[in-house]
Design an enzyme around this catalytic site. Structure first.
Site, PDB file in Angstrom:
ATOM      1  N   ARG A  66       4.902 -99.799 -60.115  1.00  0.00           N
ATOM      2  CA  ARG A  66       3.858 -99.718 -58.800  1.00  0.00           C
ATOM      3  C   ARG A  66       3.164-100.670 -58.027  1.00  0.00           C
ATOM      4  O   ARG A  66       3.550-100.643 -56.908  1.00  0.00           O
ATOM      5  CB  ARG A  66       2.872 -98.661 -59.225  1.00  0.00           C
ATOM      6  CG  ARG A  66       3.666 -97.116 -60.247  1.00  0.00           C
ATOM      7  CD  ARG A  66       1.624 -96.451 -59.754  1.00  0.00           C
ATOM      8  NE  ARG A  66       1.811 -95.075 -60.747  1.00  0.00           N
ATOM      9  CZ  ARG A  66       1.518 -95.606 -61.800  1.00  0.00           C
ATOM     10  NH1 ARG A  66       0.710 -96.561 -62.056  1.00  0.00           N
ATOM     11  NH2 ARG A  66       1.101 -94.483 -62.483  1.00  0.00           N
ATOM     12  N   LYS A 174       3.543 -97.151 -79.181  1.00  0.00           N
ATOM     13  CA  LYS A 174       2.628 -95.925 -79.104  1.00  0.00           C
ATOM     14  C   LYS A 174       1.001 -95.983 -78.222  1.00  0.00           C
ATOM     15  O   LYS A 174       0.920 -96.752 -77.216  1.00  0.00           O
ATOM     16  CB  LYS A 174       2.030 -96.129 -80.999  1.00  0.00           C
ATOM     17  CG  LYS A 174       0.875 -97.357 -80.816  1.00  0.00           C
ATOM     18  CD  LYS A 174       0.347 -97.573 -82.135  1.00  0.00           C
ATOM     19  CE  LYS A 174      -0.935 -98.585 -82.141  1.00  0.00           C
ATOM     20  NZ  LYS A 174      -2.373 -97.916 -81.963  1.00  0.00           N
ATOM     21  N   HIS A 204       4.462-101.826 -83.602  1.00  0.00           N
ATOM     22  CA  HIS A 204       4.467-103.536 -83.722  1.00  0.00           C
ATOM     23  C   HIS A 204       4.371-104.108 -85.159  1.00  0.00           C
ATOM     24  O   HIS A 204       4.415-104.906 -85.693  1.00  0.00           O
ATOM     25  CB  HIS A 204       3.462-104.515 -83.016  1.00  0.00           C
ATOM     26  CG  HIS A 204       2.177-104.226 -82.786  1.00  0.00           C
ATOM     27  ND1 HIS A 204       1.576-103.291 -83.216  1.00  0.00           N
ATOM     28  CD2 HIS A 204       1.536-105.025 -83.389  1.00  0.00           C
ATOM     29  CE1 HIS A 204       0.567-103.563 -82.904  1.00  0.00           C
ATOM     30  NE2 HIS A 204       0.112-104.942 -83.572  1.00  0.00           N
ATOM     31  N   GLU A 242     -10.489-105.955 -87.680  1.00  0.00           N
ATOM     32  CA  GLU A 242     -10.482-107.190 -86.630  1.00  0.00           C
ATOM     33  C   GLU A 242     -12.444-107.081 -86.074  1.00  0.00           C
ATOM     34  O   GLU A 242     -13.037-106.719 -86.515  1.00  0.00           O
ATOM     35  CB  GLU A 242     -10.379-105.959 -85.322  1.00  0.00           C
ATOM     36  CG  GLU A 242      -8.541-105.437 -85.202  1.00  0.00           C
ATOM     37  CD  GLU A 242      -8.265-105.371 -84.323  1.00  0.00           C
ATOM     38  OE1 GLU A 242      -7.986-105.255 -82.963  1.00  0.00           O
ATOM     39  OE2 GLU A 242      -8.130-103.093 -84.214  1.00  0.00           O
ATOM     40  N   ASP A 261      -6.563 -94.272 -83.382  1.00  0.00           N
ATOM     41  CA  ASP A 261      -6.098 -95.706 -82.314  1.00  0.00           C
ATOM     42  C   ASP A 261      -5.217 -95.916 -83.734  1.00  0.00           C
ATOM     43  O   ASP A 261      -4.161 -96.805 -83.262  1.00  0.00           O
ATOM     44  CB  ASP A 261      -6.393 -96.255 -82.133  1.00  0.00           C
ATOM     45  CG  ASP A 261      -6.001 -97.909 -81.502  1.00  0.00           C
ATOM     46  OD1 ASP A 261      -4.879 -98.039 -80.989  1.00  0.00           O
ATOM     47  OD2 ASP A 261      -6.773 -98.702 -81.792  1.00  0.00           O
ATOM     48  N   HIS A 266      -0.585 -96.810 -87.521  1.00  0.00           N
ATOM     49  CA  HIS A 266      -0.398 -97.945 -88.626  1.00  0.00           C
ATOM     50  C   HIS A 266      -1.282 -97.727 -90.104  1.00  0.00           C
ATOM     51  O   HIS A 266      -0.075 -98.230 -91.193  1.00  0.00           O
ATOM     52  CB  HIS A 266      -1.767 -99.385 -88.085  1.00  0.00           C
ATOM     53  CG  HIS A 266      -1.133 -99.489 -85.826  1.00  0.00           C
ATOM     54  ND1 HIS A 266      -0.125 -99.770 -85.646  1.00  0.00           N
ATOM     55  CD2 HIS A 266      -1.995-100.438 -85.454  1.00  0.00           C
ATOM     56  CE1 HIS A 266       0.237-100.474 -85.170  1.00  0.00           C
ATOM     57  NE2 HIS A 266      -1.133-100.338 -84.517  1.00  0.00           N
ATOM     58  N   LYS A 366     -13.151-102.357 -85.669  1.00  0.00           N
ATOM     59  CA  LYS A 366     -13.517-103.502 -84.826  1.00  0.00           C
ATOM     60  C   LYS A 366     -14.873-103.819 -84.897  1.00  0.00           C
ATOM     61  O   LYS A 366     -16.257-103.466 -86.042  1.00  0.00           O
ATOM     62  CB  LYS A 366     -13.843-102.339 -83.415  1.00  0.00           C
ATOM     63  CG  LYS A 366     -12.173-102.435 -83.276  1.00  0.00           C
ATOM     64  CD  LYS A 366     -11.732-102.516 -81.636  1.00  0.00           C
ATOM     65  CE  LYS A 366     -10.403-101.707 -81.363  1.00  0.00           C
ATOM     66  NZ  LYS A 366      -9.316-103.220 -81.222  1.00  0.00           N
TER      67      LYS A 366
END
Length: 513
Positions: A66, A174, A204, A242, A261, A266, A366
């Site tokens: 955009r 994803k 990935h 993480e 997520d 994954h 996380k």
């Protein structure tokens, strides 16, 4: 004690992944070209492929978004995360060579006129650059835009190959839906426009070297596969931890959480690769057929089993590397009373002949103590302890996926001295030490495969839906009940206490982060 297994690295091997045969000439249309994913991951990965002679010299990249920009503006924008000190490669390819292939077309994702203009631009590029009609569409947009992009591609007549000698493919990032119903709806809309053979659903994680090497490790060596079953393996731990928080992804994360997520994508992918049977051959159909058999064999978690075998958590304020960090509810863009989980741990069973009775423990979160992704195979203890308690530590095989890609095997050995002192030691294989500095980025690997038409490391429609079928009952159970008293683990820790109890009930411990 640690023993490294490496072999001498010759100077010529530091660029070991130059492609002897470039891919077909093509135009890559990148939807969402002005966004973070394109700038931080995709464009640097494509430059890496180009400088290693993996892309055809006549390729073109057409950004579509955009944001209004000229070709020159886009070229400047596109190189933001590509190091400017990149010297020309061994082929003489430079950053300037790469940027000359970049073009841009502004437009709205639901505007038929913009897609008609896109079709005209693609025809011009085909003629001017002799690209053979080969086209790769990459959806690097927010997920709620995917359907608009796919629909307009179809309406503009851009989904079908230009000729019997050309190809057209589409890459979808994803998350592929936010539950089973939305996944099925998205699959139906995609497959109304494209054939399944044209669709590349990307994760990935599957482009990482250790993940790919898991297949070679298991099926290319005669000594490991005979041990890869319930007779010798006690349990499997898969960790994706993480130390970072949600960063700038709060808006997405509030509607997703750790289960959607990470676990649905994954973690399920890694589980299927660990547990799959040997494919008849190493091609996309054979590998993906075996992977979905694993997902279909996982015992569903429903009713009381959700509360017994699944743990959720949310981080509060804490310290990481001795620096104070805020809790999830204090992150910009997060509701102060948010019930979104930032941590999930599960106990799964694969109900088949090979894995009967072997628990698979999965955890992801996380703001944990350290960032690491690994698959740990815990073997059973020796049946008879002739050295007493000293030899009670079981062997383990750990595949380190990130940050340091490699494989380590632990076993007991006698320490020097007159006493029978048995101590654990490890043999480590590290990619960087064994193969030099060249370690292709995961996105570069997957983009290269996609352009070459190799779908082995990409998801199929039935596989994505099978993963959602496992996750949906957990989400439904959580929606019907009140969440735990969040936050329930401090930033910088190993996660909530309930996750430790999950393994303790089986007499096990999580591997330390």
């Amino acid at each position: 004690m640690n023993t490294s297994i490496t072999e001498p690295v010759e100077a010529s091997r530091t660029d070991a992944y130059f492609c002897e045969i470039p891919s077909d000439p093509c135009v890559i249309v990148m939807f969402g070209a002005s966004g973070d994913l394109a700038r931080r991951k995709l464009l640097p990965a494509l430059f890496d492929l180009a400088r290693h002679a993996c892309l055809a010299p006549r390729f073109r990249l057409l950004g579509f978004a955009r944001t209004k920009m000229s070709d020159e503006d886009f070229r400047e924008h596109a190189t933001e995360f590509i190091p400017r000190d990149n010297a020309p490669s061994a082929t003489g390819y430079s950053l300037k060579d790469f940027t000359q292939q970049l073009l841009y077309l502004p437009g709205s994702y639901d505007d038929p006129d913009a897609f008609r203009s896109l079709g005209q631009r693609l025809d011009e590029l085909d003629r001017d650059a002799n690209l053979g009609g080969n086209r790769l569409f990459y959806c690097a947009t927010p997920p709620d835009v995917y359907e608009h992009v796919i629909e307009q591609i179809g309406k503009a007549g851009l989904a079908k190959p230009k000729s019997g000698k050309s190809w057209t493919r589409v890459v979808v990032e994803k998350p592929f839906g936010h539950d089973l119903e939305s996944c099925r709806e998205l699959n139906a809309k995609v497959l109304q426009v494209f054939d399944e053979s044209q669709v590349y659903r990307i994760d990935h994680y599957l482009g990482k070297q250790t993940v790919q090497n898991l297949l070679v490790f298991r099926f290319g060596n005669g000594i490991f596969e005979p041990l890869w079953n319930r007779n010798y393996i006690d349990h499997v731990q898969i960790t994706a931890a993480e130390s970072l928080g949600v960063e700038s992804r709060a808006a997405f994360y509030e509607s997703a959480g750790a289960l959607r997520d990470m676990v649905q994508s994954h973690m399920m992918q890694l589980t299927s690769l660990v547990a799959m049977e040997a494919p008849a051959r190493f091609d996309a159909t054979s590998v993906r057929n075996e992977k979905i058999k694993v997902l279909q064999s996982i015992r569903p978690l429903t009713g009381d089993s959700v509360w017994k075998h699944v743990v959720r958590g949310q981080y509060g304020p804490g310290r990481i590397e001795d620096e104070p960090v805020r809790g999830y509810r204090q992150e910009p863009g997060v509701k102060p009373d948010s019930s979104t989980e930032t941590y999930a741990a599960l106990k799964l069973h694969v109900d088949n002949w090979r894995w009967n009775g072997v628990p698979f423990y999965l955890r992801t979160g996380k703001r944990l103590r350290r960032s690491t992704t690994e698959i740990a195979i815990q073997f059973k203890k020796a049946p008879h302890r002739i050295f007493g308690e000293q030899d009670s530590q079981p062997n383990s095989l750990v595949l380190n996926i990130q940050p340091n890609e490699g494989i380590s095997l632990s076993f007991g050995a006698k320490a020097p001295g007159s006493q029978m002192d048995v101590r654990p030691v490890t043999m480590d294989f590290e990619y960087r030490k064994a193969f030099g500095t060249a370690n292709r980025d995961a996105y570069a690997t997957l983009l290269n495969d996609c352009i070459r038409g190799d779908a082995t490391l990409f998801d199929r429609a039935d596989s994505v839906e099978a993963a959602w079928q496992l996750v949906d009952p957990i989400l439904e159970a959580w929606q019907k009940a009140s969440p735990p008293p969040f936050p329930n683990y401090p930033a910088g820790s190993d996660g909530p206490r309930a996750a430790e109890d999950l393994l303790a009930s089986d007499g096990q411990l999580w591997r330390p982060l």
